[in-house]
Design an enzyme around this catalytic site. Structure first.
Site, mmCIF file in Angstrom:
data_model
loop_
_atom_site.group_PDB
_atom_site.id
_atom_site.type_symbol
_atom_site.label_atom_id
_atom_site.label_comp_id
_atom_site.label_asym_id
_atom_site.label_seq_id
_atom_site.Cartn_x
_atom_site.Cartn_y
_atom_site.Cartn_z
ATOM 1 N N HIS A 122 29.995 -14.419 77.522
ATOM 2 C CA HIS A 122 29.301 -13.581 76.579
ATOM 3 C C HIS A 122 28.011 -14.092 76.040
ATOM 4 O O HIS A 122 27.602 -13.489 74.950
ATOM 5 C CB HIS A 122 30.389 -13.153 75.586
ATOM 6 C CG HIS A 122 31.733 -12.256 76.095
ATOM 7 N ND1 HIS A 122 32.798 -12.618 75.427
ATOM 8 C CD2 HIS A 122 31.750 -11.915 77.282
ATOM 9 C CE1 HIS A 122 33.548 -12.057 76.198
ATOM 10 N NE2 HIS A 122 32.987 -11.289 77.235
ATOM 11 N N CYS A 130 14.169 -10.863 75.605
ATOM 12 C CA CYS A 130 13.710 -9.707 75.720
ATOM 13 C C CYS A 130 14.551 -8.878 76.500
ATOM 14 O O CYS A 130 14.959 -9.466 77.605
ATOM 15 C CB CYS A 130 12.276 -9.646 76.240
ATOM 16 S SG CYS A 130 11.809 -7.820 76.644
ATOM 17 N N SER A 197 42.510 -13.540 71.982
ATOM 18 C CA SER A 197 43.808 -12.475 72.252
ATOM 19 C C SER A 197 43.715 -11.769 73.534
ATOM 20 O O SER A 197 44.736 -11.033 73.602
ATOM 21 C CB SER A 197 43.117 -11.638 70.883
ATOM 22 O OG SER A 197 41.936 -11.050 71.419
ATOM 23 N N ASN A 221 47.984 -20.209 72.377
ATOM 24 C CA ASN A 221 47.560 -19.370 71.174
ATOM 25 C C ASN A 221 48.530 -19.375 70.052
ATOM 26 O O ASN A 221 49.572 -19.480 70.596
ATOM 27 C CB ASN A 221 47.231 -17.884 71.796
ATOM 28 C CG ASN A 221 46.273 -17.508 71.157
ATOM 29 O OD1 ASN A 221 45.087 -17.615 70.713
ATOM 30 N ND2 ASN A 221 46.685 -15.947 70.610
ATOM 31 N N ILE A 239 45.900 -25.005 68.155
ATOM 32 C CA ILE A 239 44.980 -25.587 69.427
ATOM 33 C C ILE A 239 44.809 -27.215 69.192
ATOM 34 O O ILE A 239 45.207 -27.775 69.905
ATOM 35 C CB ILE A 239 43.879 -25.062 69.651
ATOM 36 C CG1 ILE A 239 44.008 -23.510 70.215
ATOM 37 C CG2 ILE A 239 43.036 -25.577 70.674
ATOM 38 C CD1 ILE A 239 42.998 -22.483 69.832
#
Ligand code: NAD
Length: 248
Positions: A122, A130, A197, A221, A239
Site C-alpha cells: 500500500h 506525481c 483485520s 491477531n 503481538i
C-alpha cells in the site's frame, strides 16, 4: 500439533524452509501508531477519502493533506517495537525470506530489514509522487506551502496532481509489488499474517493463495478474523508479547 500456541508456532517455524510474513497496522500499534479499526483507531477519526474523490475534488485533496499533516508527527516519532525487532531477527537469521506489508510507516525498514526483503503493498507515506509522471516529491516543501496557505502541491515537471506515495481505497494496486507478493506467497511453505483485520482486498487474498499452493497458514491477531477457519494455527495474542517470547 501441540495445542499450546507458542509450541505450535515454534514447530511450524522449525519445519519451514521458506517463510513469508504478512503484516498489517496491528504490528505498529505498540509503536504508538493507531491502527484503522480498533476503538480510537485512524478509521474512527479520519474517514478514508476514496481515490476517485481525490482526483476529482479539490476539497477532497485539501482534506487528504490536512489529515496527512495531522498524523505526520505521530508517524515520525514512532520507533520499531519488539514485534518489528523480533521479525527483523527472523529475517537476519534466514528464518523469514520476505515481509509483505500493508503498512505505510516504514518501520520494518527502520528495524533493520533490508529494503530488498520488504514488499510495500500500500505504498509509503514518507514521500509523495506525481500521479501522472511518477516524479518523486519530498514532503518538506509540500508541508511548508500547505501549512502557509493550504496551497496544494502541483508537479513542476508535468503539472500533474501530487499525492503521498500510498495506495488509497479505489486506487489501482502497484503492479510490480502485487506480482512479487503473489509469487513469494505461492512459493512459500509457511505464511504468517500478523496484526491485520484481513478485510482489505486484494491484500487479504494472499492468505487463500498461500493455502492453495500448499503453505501452512498462521494468523496472529488480538481479535478474530474471517480467515481463522482457514489457518493451521490462529493465535489470539498481543503481538509484541508473543513474538518477543515465543518460547515462554
Ligand atoms: P486494521 O486496523 O484493519 O487491523 C489491525 C488488526 O490488528 C486489528 O484486528 C486489531 O485487533 C489488531 N491489533 C492491533 N494491535 C494489536 C496488537 N498489539 N497485538 C495484536 N493484534 C493487534 O489494519 P489492516 O488490516 O492493516 O488494514 C488497514 C489498512 O490501513 C492497511 O491497508 C494499512 O495500509 C493502513 N494502515 C497502516 C498503518 C501503518 O502503516 N502503521 C496504520 C493504520 C492503517
Amino acid at each position: 500439533m501441540s495445542t499450546d500456541p507458542k509450541d505450535a508456532f515454534k514447530t511450524l517455524m522449525a519445519e519451514s524452509r521458506n517463510t513469508v510474513i504478512f503484516t498489517g497496522a496491528g504490528i505498529s500499534t505498540e509503536s504508538g501508531i493507531p491502527d484503522f479499526r480498533s476503538p480510537g483507531g485512524i478509521w474512527t477519526q479520519n474517514k478514508p477519502i476514496p481515490f476517485q474523490d481525490f482526483i476529482t475534488s479539490e476539497e477532497a485533496r485539501l482534506e487528504t493533506w490536512r489529515q496527512k499533516f495531522n498524523v505526520e508527527q505521530t508517524m515520525k516519532n514512532a520507533k520499531p517495537n519488539v514485534g518489528h525487532l523480533a521479525i527483523s531477527q527472523m529475517v537476519a537469521c534466514g528464518q523469514v525470506g520476505k515481509i509483505i506489508t500493508q503498512n505505510i510507516d516504514g518501520l520494518h525498514q527502520a528495524s533493520g530489514v533490508p529494503e530488498s526483503k520488504i514488499i510495500e503493498l500500500h505504498g509509503n507515506t514518507t514521500y509523495a509522487r506525481c500521479l501522472s509522471c511518477r516524479t518523486r516529491h519530498e514532503l518538506d516543501p509540500i508541508r511548508d506551502a500547505f501549512q502557509r496557505d493550504e496551497t496544494l502541491p502541483v508537479c513542476e515537471t508535468c503539472g500533474g496532481i501530487v499525492k503521498t506515495a500510498t495506495i488509497s481505497f479505489g486506487q489501482p494496486m502497484p503492479e510490480r509489488e502485487m506480482l512479487e507478493a503473489q509469487s513469494d506467497t505461492m512459493s512459500c511453505d509457511l505464511f504468517i499474517a500478523i496484526g491485520s483485520s484481513l478485510v482489505v482486498f486484494p491484500a487479504a487474498a494472499l492468505l487463500p493463495l498461500a493455502k492453495e499452493h500448499g503453505a501452512k497458514l498462521v494468523i496472529l491477531n488480538r481479535e478474530k478474523t474471517d480467515f481463522d477457519g482457514l489457518a493451521d494455527l490462529a493465535i489470539r495474542a498481543e503481538i509484541g508479547d508473543f513474538l518477543s517470547n515465543p518460547q515462554t
